[in-house]
Design a protein around this motif. Structure first.
Motif, PDB file in Angstrom:
ATOM      1  N   ASP A  70       0.825  -1.211   0.000  1.00 39.24           N
ATOM      2  CA  ASP A  70       0.000   0.000   0.000  1.00 39.24           C
ATOM      3  C   ASP A  70       0.854   1.254   0.000  1.00 39.24           C
ATOM      4  OD1 ASP A  70      -2.452  -1.153  -0.186  1.00 39.24           O
ATOM      5  OD2 ASP A  70      -3.044  -0.837   1.897  1.00 39.24           O
ATOM      6  N   THR A 113       2.068   1.822  -3.501  1.00 35.37           N
ATOM      7  CA  THR A 113       0.995   2.336  -4.349  1.00 35.37           C
ATOM      8  C   THR A 113       0.744   3.814  -4.085  1.00 35.37           C
ATOM      9  OG1 THR A 113      -0.086   0.160  -4.402  1.00 35.37           O
ATOM     10  CG2 THR A 113      -1.432   2.067  -4.990  1.00 35.37           C
ATOM     11  N   VAL A 114       0.711   4.189  -2.809  1.00 32.67           N
ATOM     12  CA  VAL A 114       0.471   5.592  -2.448  1.00 32.67           C
ATOM     13  C   VAL A 114       1.597   6.483  -2.984  1.00 32.67           C
ATOM     14  CG1 VAL A 114       0.369   7.220  -0.511  1.00 32.67           C
ATOM     15  CG2 VAL A 114      -0.986   5.129  -0.455  1.00 32.67           C
ATOM     16  N   LEU A 142      -9.783   7.301   2.884  1.00 32.11           N
ATOM     17  CA  LEU A 142      -9.473   7.037   1.480  1.00 32.11           C
ATOM     18  C   LEU A 142     -10.487   7.727   0.566  1.00 32.11           C
ATOM     19  CD1 LEU A 142      -7.664   5.652  -0.541  1.00 32.11           C
ATOM     20  CD2 LEU A 142      -9.001   3.554  -0.259  1.00 32.11           C
ATOM     21  N   SER A 196      -6.149   5.286  -7.683  1.00 35.59           N
ATOM     22  CA  SER A 196      -6.473   5.203  -6.253  1.00 35.59           C
ATOM     23  C   SER A 196      -7.456   4.079  -5.953  1.00 35.59           C
ATOM     24  CB  SER A 196      -7.037   6.534  -5.759  1.00 35.59           C
ATOM     25  OG  SER A 196      -8.322   6.782  -6.314  1.00 35.59           O
ATOM     26  N   LEU A 241      -6.183   0.998  -3.984  1.00 39.54           N
ATOM     27  CA  LEU A 241      -5.967   1.030  -2.545  1.00 39.54           C
ATOM     28  C   LEU A 241      -7.141   0.402  -1.810  1.00 39.54           C
ATOM     29  CD1 LEU A 241      -4.554   4.652  -2.193  1.00 39.54           C
ATOM     30  CD2 LEU A 241      -3.263   2.532  -1.930  1.00 39.54           C
TER      31      LEU A 241
END
Length: 409
Positions: A25, A28-29, A89, A201, A204
């Motif tokens: 994660d 990815t962020v 999120l 996004s 996520l």
């Protein structure tokens, strides 16, 4: 980009202790923030120059930034409530979409942006509030006290990697466009980057908060119970005094001494390259115990860099000023950000107050930014005014007070 970072992370995993490795994660962020940063590096930097080209008005440019920095923390507070009661999120995703829509509105308005500059400032502040509240909360949740300096170091590398290519590409496009056509193309490309980030996004995982109560009304009580946190808030106010001016003055200075937008983009690559190298070295060698040393060294060199502007406003003094700043900023910012997160972890309610702590931090940071920009537009009516380096020097020297406010944890 996500796959590239994952492969790079896997190749380095054997050399990094397990507790310091970044989660999927987190990777990815970082990648999504890279897309966002590329878009803002292209369009955000040149939006101020766009307003400057249309108006040549320091007051209008200053007020635009003041409104952005005023509205942003207001929406930090509002979005903080939504992040706590619903999902952080969701707030993050809305922030990316609103940023994309903001630049779509800029494209539609064209040269009328200057006429409605203050309205666009409000819209920009709203988008910033959503995005940064969501992103900063995610930063805390997907990193740990063990790997946070590493995460923040790579975060700044991603940001400055985007800052290396974005302004250069934007400057090239603007310089080769007719009239203000190049600006429209840049804002359109930025819109595409934000759209890509909003789609990405969806990868996520949602993490609804287990602490639904919003404790913002207990801010003063929390500051009394955690004196170290109240000092951290003062730290961010002082940090904002210099940061606010540096978010809007440097590119206008570069345009003043070079005269062309493409030159601003190309020379910006030099400063961004310096920041990337510094960020990388700092992420590998940073020691949280040396927080006071980092704050002292950066404050001293900030003051030395600003002193160059007192000689004369020329290509070399501006380059020297920004090069030194490019070395100091990632050291100070990463050290203070990691310190801030460690303090948040030790506060009463701990994770249950993290969203509120981020919102209040933004309020104090923005207050410092607004004060410095207001000082610039109040005391100077053009870039040649001696008041500008004077205000920058005062803001740089103020960073020395941070040394007495931070504590070893």
């Amino acid at each position: 980009m996500i796959k590239w970072i994952s492969r790079w992370r896997d190749s380095r995993a054997a050399a990094v202790a397990p507790e310091n490795r970044l989660s999927p994660d987190a990777v990815t962020v970082l990648a999504l923030h890279g897309f966002y940063s590329f878009g803002t590096a292209m369009a955000g930097v040149f939006l101020n120059l766009y307003l400057w080209r249309l108006t040549n008005d320091l007051f209008l440019n200053g007020m635009y930034n003041i409104i952005v920095f005023f509205v942003t923390p207001v929406f930090f507070v509002i979005c903080g409530y939504w992040a706590k009661t619903r999902d952080r999120l969701l707030v993050y995703r809305i922030g990316v979409v609103l940023t994309a829509l903001f630049y779509l509105a800029v494209i539609a308005a064209g040269s009328n942006v200057a006429e409605f500059a203050y309205v666009f400032a409000v819209l920009n502040g709203i988008a910033n509030g959503f995005y940064w509240l969501g992103y900063l909360t995610l930063q805390f949740d997907i990193s740990t006290n063990q790997n946070r300096m590493r995460f923040l170091g790579f975060n700044l590398i991603m940001v400055n990697g985007a800052g290396l290519a974005g302004p250069a590409l934007a400057g090239f496009i603007i310089a080769n466009g007719e009239g203000l056509q190049g600006y429209t193309i840049v804002f359109s490309l930025a819109f595409v980057m934000f759209l890509a980030a909003s789609i990405g996004s969806l990868k996520l995982r949602s993490h609804p908060s287990h602490h639904k109560a919003y404790y913002l009304k207990y801010t003063l009580l929390m500051a009394r119970k955690s004196r170290i946190w109240s000092r951290v808030l003062l730290v961010w106010f002082i940090f904002g005094l210099l940061n606010g001016a540096m978010l809007f003055i440097p590119n206008i200075l570069l345009l003043q001494v070079f005269g062309k937008e493409d030159s601003v983009g190309y020379i910006g690559m030099l400063f961004t390259g310096i920041t990337i190298i510094t960020s990388y070295l700092f992420s590998r060698r940073a020691n949280p115990a040396n927080i006071k040393l980092y704050c002292a060294v950066t404050a001293i060199f900030y003051a030395l860099s600003v002193s160059l502007l007192f000689l004369q406003l020329s290509v070399w003094t501006v380059i020297g000023f920004l090069a030194l700043y490019g070395v100091c900023f990632p050291i100070q910012f990463n050290a203070l950000s990691a310190y801030n997160f460690r303090v948040m972890s030790s506060m009463p309610l701990k994770g249950g107050f993290r969203v509120e702590a981020i919102a209040v931090r933004e309020i104090t940071l923005s207050a410092g930014r607004i004060l410095s920009i207001f000082g610039i537009i109040l005391l100077s009516d053009n870039l040649s005014s001696a008041a500008i380096p004077g205000i920058l020097l005062a803001a740089a020297l103020a960073q020395l007070f941070i040394i007495g406010l931070v504590r070893k944890l």
